[in-house]
Every structure is written in structure tokens, then in C-alpha cells.
Write an enzyme that holds these catalytic residues in place. Sequence first.
Site, PDB file in Angstrom:
ATOM      1  N   LYS A 107      -2.822   4.471   0.876  1.00  0.00           N
ATOM      2  CA  LYS A 107      -3.553   3.343   1.459  1.00  0.00           C
ATOM      3  C   LYS A 107      -2.816   2.810   2.679  1.00  0.00           C
ATOM      4  O   LYS A 107      -1.574   2.716   2.680  1.00  0.00           O
ATOM      5  CB  LYS A 107      -3.709   2.247   0.397  1.00  0.00           C
ATOM      6  CG  LYS A 107      -4.513   1.029   0.836  1.00  0.00           C
ATOM      7  CD  LYS A 107      -4.633   0.044  -0.324  1.00  0.00           C
ATOM      8  CE  LYS A 107      -5.302  -1.253   0.084  1.00  0.00           C
ATOM      9  NZ  LYS A 107      -5.408  -2.205  -1.040  1.00  0.00           N
ATOM     10  N   SER A 167      -7.802  -5.477  -6.100  1.00  0.00           N
ATOM     11  CA  SER A 167      -8.034  -4.454  -5.082  1.00  0.00           C
ATOM     12  C   SER A 167      -7.940  -3.022  -5.576  1.00  0.00           C
ATOM     13  O   SER A 167      -8.295  -2.100  -4.839  1.00  0.00           O
ATOM     14  CB  SER A 167      -7.057  -4.648  -3.916  1.00  0.00           C
ATOM     15  OG  SER A 167      -7.368  -5.817  -3.203  1.00  0.00           O
ATOM     16  N   SER A 221      -9.627  -4.344  -1.931  1.00  0.00           N
ATOM     17  CA  SER A 221      -9.327  -3.853  -0.600  1.00  0.00           C
ATOM     18  C   SER A 221      -9.053  -2.355  -0.535  1.00  0.00           C
ATOM     19  O   SER A 221      -8.960  -1.776   0.542  1.00  0.00           O
ATOM     20  CB  SER A 221      -8.126  -4.609  -0.037  1.00  0.00           C
ATOM     21  OG  SER A 221      -6.951  -4.373  -0.792  1.00  0.00           O
TER      22      SER A 221
END
Length: 496
Positions: A75, A176, A152
Site C-alpha cells: 500500500k 481501512s 483506505s
Amino acid sequence: MDFNHYRRLDATALAAEVAAGRVRPEALLDLALARLAAVQPQLRPVCRLMEAQARAQLARGAGRGALAGVPFLIKDVAQDYAGVPTGWGSRAYAHLPPPREHAHVVRRLLDAGLLIFGKTSAPELGLKGVTDPLACGRSSNPWDPRRTPGGSSGGSAAAVAAGVVPMAAANDGGGSIRIPAACCGLVGLKPSRGLVSQGPGSGEAWFGACSEGVISRSVRDTALALDVLGGPEPGDAVALPAPATPFVAQMRAPLRRLRIAWCADSPIAEPVHDEARLAVERSVALLRGLGHVVEPAAPDIDGRALATSYLHIYFGQVPAALSQVVAQGGREADFEPLTRLLATLGRATSAERLTQELLRWNDYAQALAALHARYDVYLTPTLASPPVLHGTGDPPPLQMAAFNALRASGLLSLLKRAGLVDGIVQRMAADNLRHVPFTQLANLTGTPAISLPLHWTADGLPLGVQFHAAPGQDGLLLQLAAELEAAQPWFDRVPP
């Protein structure tokens, strides 16, 4: 191996194929890159390609790690890869120097033999439950590209659901990992606080609310990833030791009969979609059929107060992040308008107020501990609604225009100090958390929580359910998840 074969295997199985010599890591990387090229224009799961790094890794040899030769994505928030910029979903980071060393999680993933060939998209600073960064465009849900994959870690979830990789790295400061897992029909575990190191770049990110982990299609992949990532590193202020029995072995152990509490009501007293309630009700029936004791119960917590405490993470973190970027030569003007608004509110929030809200985290932890004294596991929806359409929850243009005018004039800070903005901020918080009110509890209390894909709506959209356990009981959650996966398999259910 063709793509259909590739997609039928999880990371554990792919690693076994490589170890047995039945497939070469180069072939797996080529399949992953081809699949990414096919879905990137519509779904945009990846914001930075790192094929050169993966090819260089292959040239050095796949290694003998537990996941050697399996394609993988990290990520683009907090998961630093030495020499590669970490963008944080923001244009403001574009000209900052790249990190000089790997984050501990990235080093451990590489040591396990994973072939990291890209970074997944995230909203700016990882601040939202949707993935819509202006820096590289919004990511879409493979089940319905008109909808969000969550956030997220939405890029990671979209990549896994679309078959680019069987598992991808993620992190979770307010849901997230679990929110995008629930949106995309995947497994998402937020580990216990201190189980996975966030160093060396961070100590306790977001005051300890954040955890590092993965999003996957199988429980055993999540367990194996936790075995790879778990355990302390030098400099960790809060660290749980790796368990004496690996998580993969714990997951396979027979599960005793559990006492499970469940609640489907929103903690912030907002509406809960009928499908989210149905997801929990069907899970309750499944659990009872497996022999568990399942009863309605919930921790004695004021959910709106918890939401306010959670909001103050933003108030403390956003202006600090902006200031760090400016100190390194970036420009505050390059941040998105909503991020700059949050920074203005944060700068107008007193240290006293922030400390008061942080002290309340202990109240929530004690209340949840009282529930866990009676119940092994606590079940809720992961989301209050099916995955939302793009743009749902965005501040109305007139509201943003008014806030931006106040911010530019300097009046917003004055109004905040006078207490006149609190009502508007609370409304914004309710709007932002209306669809995701269930996940923040685990972050503020440091407890493990997992979202499992046990429900699909009448429209064919995934909608996960969430299980909490007491601190350090990650293995118990994996045991329960494995039992549910065997009873109601989901692995072969993929987007059209």
C-alpha cells in the site's frame, strides 16, 4: 499456468507450486502484470508500478521464504520501500525524497519471498473509507465499478478481488483493512495493537490506533501473513511477542464452543441497511448451527462519543503531517481541499481537548473488556450499507466552498476556538461515518477484528460481517474464521 488456474489458487497454494517446481516465479509475475494491465484502466487499483524492482528481485533468486515467488502489492501509505517514493495518495509528496530503508513490514514481506511489483492506491493520507485520491484517480469496485472498493486500502482490495494478486498489504487506522474487505468480498484482519511493527518510520501511528496487515481471499493466507509479519522489532514501544504456536497452526486447531455477542444497531444511531442486518442475522444462524452460543449484547459505550474521540485523531494528525511535508520542501497548497480543512480544524483544537479525547480511549477499552469477560467474540456488521456509489458522502460543494472561504480568511480558526464550528464538525463526522460506524471501536481499544465475506446482497454485492476478540486473541478469530470458511465457502465467488 494460465490466468484461470492462477486465480483458482491462493498465495499459500501458489507458493507450494513454486516450491515444487511446477511453476516459475517469472511466469506468475507475468500473469499478475498482464491481469493488472487488463483491469487498471477501469479499476485503478495500483498507483505506482514497480516491475523493475520485482525483476531485480527475481534476478537475485526467489529465495526460500514461506511465500517465495508469489506476486504481491504493498500500500502506498506508510509501507516504505527503500528508494521508491511513498506517495500517501497525495500530490504533495511527489517531490519529496524516497525513503532510505524498508519499513519492517516490507522487509519481512520481501524476506518471505513475495515479489513486490507495485503500490496500491489510497485516499490522501489514508483519511477516508473510500479510495478517491486526486493524485492518481479513484479506485473502483470489481463487483460494480460504479461503487467504491472501500478505503483506505481500497486499491489493495480491488486488486485482490480482480485477481491481480491473491493477497495484498494493507493497514488500518479506523477500518481501512476491514472496510475494503467487506466491500470486495474478501478477508480482512486488523491485528491486535503491537503485534505487527510499524517501524522504523513510525512508532505508534495515530496514537496506536493503526495496525499493519493484509487483505486476502482465504483465511489461511491471512494466518500465514500474520506469521510472517508478527513479532517485535528493535525500537517498538508497544510489542506483543510472536505466539509460541504459529497462527497457521492455531487456525487449524479444533475450535471449542464459543459464547458470541451480536448487535446490528449503528453505534452512532444512524440507519443500518436491511442487507447489513440480514448479513448479521444469517451469520447468527450459521454460528448457532455450528454449536456456538450466540446472544444479543453490546458493550456499554456511547458510540457518538467514541466517534468524536476518533475524529480527534484527524485533528491531531493531519496538521502534523502537512507540517512535515512542508518542512521537507513540499507545499501545503498541493493537498486536497478537505485535507487542508481538517488541518485548519486541527490547528484550532487545543492540546487539552485532544488529551481529553485520548484519555477516553481507556473508557472504551474497559467497557469492551467487560463484554469480553462474558463473551469470547463480538459480532457486528462491518458496514452499515452495501458498498456505496462513487461520490456518496462527499461534502456538498456549497458547504466546501463556505469552509474554504472561512479557512482562507482565517475566520474558521476563530470560530472553532469560540466553539461555533463544533456542531458542523459533528454533522460532518456523522456524514463521514454513517456507512462505516462499526470499525473504529477496535482501533481505539487495540483489539483484533476481522471482516469475513459471509453475505452477498440481492443485487450480488458483497457485504462482510465483523468479529471482535479480546486483545491478543488474533488466533481465536482465525480459528473461528476458518470454521466459517469451511461451513460457507467463499473463495470461488469472484466478480464477473
